[in-house]
Write a protein that holds these residues in place. Structure first.
Motif, mmCIF file in Angstrom:
data_model
loop_
_atom_site.group_PDB
_atom_site.id
_atom_site.type_symbol
_atom_site.label_atom_id
_atom_site.label_comp_id
_atom_site.label_asym_id
_atom_site.label_seq_id
_atom_site.Cartn_x
_atom_site.Cartn_y
_atom_site.Cartn_z
ATOM 1 N N CYS A 1 6.611 13.078 -9.785
ATOM 2 C CA CYS A 1 7.572 13.345 -8.530
ATOM 3 C C CYS A 1 6.843 14.122 -7.568
ATOM 4 N N PHE A 2 6.087 14.829 -8.005
ATOM 5 C CA PHE A 2 5.411 16.104 -7.005
ATOM 6 C C PHE A 2 3.753 15.896 -7.358
ATOM 7 N N PHE A 3 3.284 14.670 -7.357
ATOM 8 C CA PHE A 3 2.102 14.671 -7.684
ATOM 9 C C PHE A 3 0.929 14.983 -6.980
ATOM 10 N N VAL B 1 8.090 8.532 -3.163
ATOM 11 C CA VAL B 1 7.917 7.053 -3.614
ATOM 12 C C VAL B 1 6.212 6.988 -3.478
ATOM 13 N N ARG B 2 5.545 7.767 -2.595
ATOM 14 C CA ARG B 2 3.869 7.656 -2.604
ATOM 15 C C ARG B 2 3.534 8.496 -3.744
ATOM 16 N N ASN B 3 4.169 9.634 -4.258
ATOM 17 C CA ASN B 3 3.836 10.391 -5.134
ATOM 18 C C ASN B 3 3.655 9.417 -6.672
ATOM 19 N N ILE B 4 4.738 8.988 -6.664
ATOM 20 C CA ILE B 4 5.224 8.170 -8.163
ATOM 21 C C ILE B 4 4.471 7.118 -8.222
ATOM 22 N N TRP B 5 4.429 6.322 -6.896
ATOM 23 C CA TRP B 5 3.364 5.035 -7.059
ATOM 24 C C TRP B 5 1.969 5.482 -7.330
ATOM 25 N N THR B 6 1.409 6.471 -6.699
ATOM 26 C CA THR B 6 0.132 6.807 -6.919
ATOM 27 C C THR B 6 -0.070 7.322 -8.383
ATOM 28 N N HIS B 7 0.833 8.127 -8.906
ATOM 29 C CA HIS B 7 0.566 8.515 -10.311
ATOM 30 C C HIS B 7 0.666 7.437 -11.090
ATOM 31 N N SER B 8 1.478 6.551 -10.792
ATOM 32 C CA SER B 8 1.727 5.077 -11.789
ATOM 33 C C SER B 8 0.364 4.502 -11.790
ATOM 34 N N VAL B 9 -0.501 4.320 -10.757
ATOM 35 C CA VAL B 9 -1.425 3.846 -10.627
ATOM 36 C C VAL B 9 -2.731 4.403 -11.301
ATOM 37 N N ILE B 10 -2.770 5.718 -11.183
ATOM 38 C CA ILE B 10 -3.697 6.566 -11.998
ATOM 39 C C ILE B 10 -3.394 6.620 -13.416
ATOM 40 N N MET B 11 -2.308 6.630 -13.828
ATOM 41 C CA MET B 11 -1.859 6.385 -15.261
ATOM 42 C C MET B 11 -2.355 5.112 -15.839
ATOM 43 N N CYS B 12 -1.979 3.935 -15.001
ATOM 44 C CA CYS B 12 -2.456 2.676 -15.457
ATOM 45 C C CYS B 12 -3.767 2.632 -15.745
ATOM 46 N N GLY B 13 -4.730 3.289 -14.858
ATOM 47 C CA GLY B 13 -6.112 3.268 -14.816
ATOM 48 C C GLY B 13 -6.872 3.875 -15.971
ATOM 49 N N HIS B 14 -5.962 4.972 -16.644
ATOM 50 C CA HIS B 14 -6.836 5.987 -17.590
ATOM 51 C C HIS B 14 -6.191 5.991 -18.730
ATOM 52 N N PHE B 15 -4.768 5.672 -19.029
ATOM 53 C CA PHE B 15 -4.115 6.142 -20.201
ATOM 54 C C PHE B 15 -3.168 5.012 -20.721
ATOM 55 N N PRO B 16 -3.491 3.720 -20.429
ATOM 56 C CA PRO B 16 -2.925 2.807 -21.469
ATOM 57 C C PRO B 16 -3.702 2.824 -22.880
ATOM 58 N N GLU B 17 -2.992 2.245 -23.789
ATOM 59 C CA GLU B 17 -3.562 1.828 -25.097
ATOM 60 C C GLU B 17 -4.704 1.047 -25.006
ATOM 61 N N GLY C 1 -2.883 -8.738 -10.928
ATOM 62 C CA GLY C 1 -2.171 -8.891 -9.578
ATOM 63 C C GLY C 1 -2.611 -9.591 -8.411
ATOM 64 N N SER C 2 -1.642 -9.539 -7.510
ATOM 65 C CA SER C 2 -2.146 -10.520 -6.256
ATOM 66 C C SER C 2 -2.905 -9.573 -5.400
ATOM 67 N N LYS C 3 -3.235 -10.064 -4.224
ATOM 68 C CA LYS C 3 -4.311 -9.230 -3.214
ATOM 69 C C LYS C 3 -3.162 -8.045 -2.602
ATOM 70 N N ALA C 4 -1.997 -8.437 -2.389
ATOM 71 C CA ALA C 4 -1.197 -7.347 -1.889
ATOM 72 C C ALA C 4 -0.987 -6.130 -2.710
ATOM 73 N N MET C 5 -0.991 -6.294 -4.053
ATOM 74 C CA MET C 5 -0.955 -5.316 -5.186
ATOM 75 C C MET C 5 -2.392 -4.553 -5.223
ATOM 76 N N HIS C 6 -3.473 -5.345 -4.981
ATOM 77 C CA HIS C 6 -4.832 -4.813 -5.045
ATOM 78 C C HIS C 6 -4.996 -3.704 -3.910
ATOM 79 N N PHE C 7 -4.453 -4.166 -3.027
ATOM 80 C CA PHE C 7 -4.380 -3.353 -1.523
ATOM 81 C C PHE C 7 -3.610 -2.096 -1.803
ATOM 82 N N MET C 8 -2.517 -2.091 -2.096
ATOM 83 C CA MET C 8 -1.566 -1.136 -2.018
ATOM 84 C C MET C 8 -1.938 -0.263 -3.334
#
Length: 372
Positions: free
Chosen positions: A169-171, A239-255, A286-293
């Motif tokens: 929330c306060f990334f 919204v920006r903080n949660i989105w950014t955090h989610s992207v970073i988590m998905c890039g470094h922390f999945p199983e 995902g889509s091009k829009a996903m990659h861009f965002m």
């Protein structure tokens, strides 16, 4: 690393050959950079500025609910664009080759409470050099989470799902804190260090500037819409903080993403560094829009292999990189956003609990290669 080393089948010669093939991919893109790439980033910057300006204009009338919704949505997207596809990538030096002083890693400042110079040190120099090395990579668990079964468990770790949610929330403030290495600098001797005090003052100035812009000037300009505009700005930042955090988590922390011990990088070669980036990162499909965002950080594997290549080239590079994964029989960790988010949060919860099964120690990779 996991109990079974997913790179154990590779010989030292194969790893160095892999490094040479990746160098060739990088060299090909560098030789091909040109006006089309420059036009891309200029177009993105122009679109972001126009979107932010229009959104803030709409928020002048945010006392009316439709204007609040439209303005908040637009401002959220504009802030994500500024941080992800523009700021993050410019500060990586991806566009320095253009020699444009307005779009250069040494001059760019972003809509973020962490000063760009401090972020470049902690992110570019530390995180990208020591990707997923426990005790060296500050981005790994952000200093508040247990990230591997081999790490000693403490009752404090039971709360890490909560700490991670608050951090999301306060990334931007969390990033500023670990850019300062606040945890280890809080003792009296360290916090009185002149270098730390200077960096802390720089963060303080940047926070004041951001708060003044977002929560004082723009709401005041809205007149009777002061409170709705204030709420809209807070929502956009959230919204920006949660989105950014989610992207970073998905890039470094999945199983499936590997973490590494300090001893494993001793005497690391170019090929071994490349291999660590490959095994320590994950992508989002995902889509091009996903990659861009995501700022093209959905191509996190490619970004960690080539952090200074223009982000708009990662999609074409990914095809060649994935082919190398298949050639060398390595797992290319990827999946849609919901799957990767679930996987990352599952790991956060799993590692918040003490181990229920003993873990088989992975042999030291350096010793394996010497023996080979």
């Amino acid at each position: 690393m996991t109990a079974t080393d997913p790179t154990a089948h590779l010989t030292a010669e194969q790893i160095e050959e892999l490094g040479r093939e990746l160098d060739a991919i990088r060299d090909e893109v560098i030789a091909d950079r040109g006006e089309q790439d420059a036009a891309y980033i200029r177009k993105v910057i122009s679109a972001q500025r126009k979107l932010e300006l229009v959104s803030r204009g709409v928020l002048l009338f945010s006392i009316f609910p439709p204007a609040w919704l439209i303005g908040t949505a637009g401002l959220s997207v504009a802030k994500i664009m500024d941080n992800m596809e523009i700021g993050h990538n410019i500060l990586h030096g991806q566009w320095d080759w253009m020699r444009d002083p307005k779009i250069h890693s040494t001059t760019w400042e972003w809509d973020h409470v962490s000063p760009s110079e401090q972020w470049k040190h902690s992110h570019n120099e530390l995180h990208h050099t020591y990707t997923n090395v426990i005790g060296k990579d500050n981005d790994l668990g952000y200093g508040i989470m247990r990230v591997d079964e081999d790490q000693k468990w403490h009752p404090f770790h039971l709360g890490q799902p909560l700490w991670n949610f608050i951090n999301a929330c306060f990334f931007e403030y969390g990033i500023a804190a670990y850019d300062l290495e606040l945890g280890k600098n809080l003792n009296k001797r360290r916090r009185n260090n002149p270098e730390f005090r200077a960096r802390a003052k720089a963060v303080g100035r940047k926070i004041r500037k951001q708060v003044l812009k977002d929560y004082v000037i723009h709401p005041l300009l809205s007149g009777p819409s002061f409170l709705p505009t204030l709420g809209a700005t807070f929502t956009a930042n959230l919204v920006r903080n949660i989105w950014t955090h989610s992207v970073i988590m998905c890039g470094h922390f999945p199983e499936g993403v590997q973490v590494f011990e300090r001893r494993s990088i001793k005497g690391e070669t170019r090929g071994q560094w490349y291999l660590r980036q490959m095994m320590g990162s994950a992508n989002i499909s995902g889509s091009k829009a996903m990659h861009f965002m995501t700022g093209n950080l959905s191509h996190q594997i490619e970004h960690h292999l080539f952090p200074d290549l223009p982000s708009n080239r990662y999609a074409e590079v990914a095809v060649k990189v994935r082919a190398l994964f298949e050639k060398y029989e390595l797992e290319y960790v990827t999946g849609p956003l919901p799957k990767q988010v679930f996987s990352a949060w599952h790991k956060v919860f799993r590692l918040s609990l003490p181990n229920t099964k003993p873990k088989v120690k992975t042999p030291d990779r350096e010793q394996e290669l010497v023996a080979a």
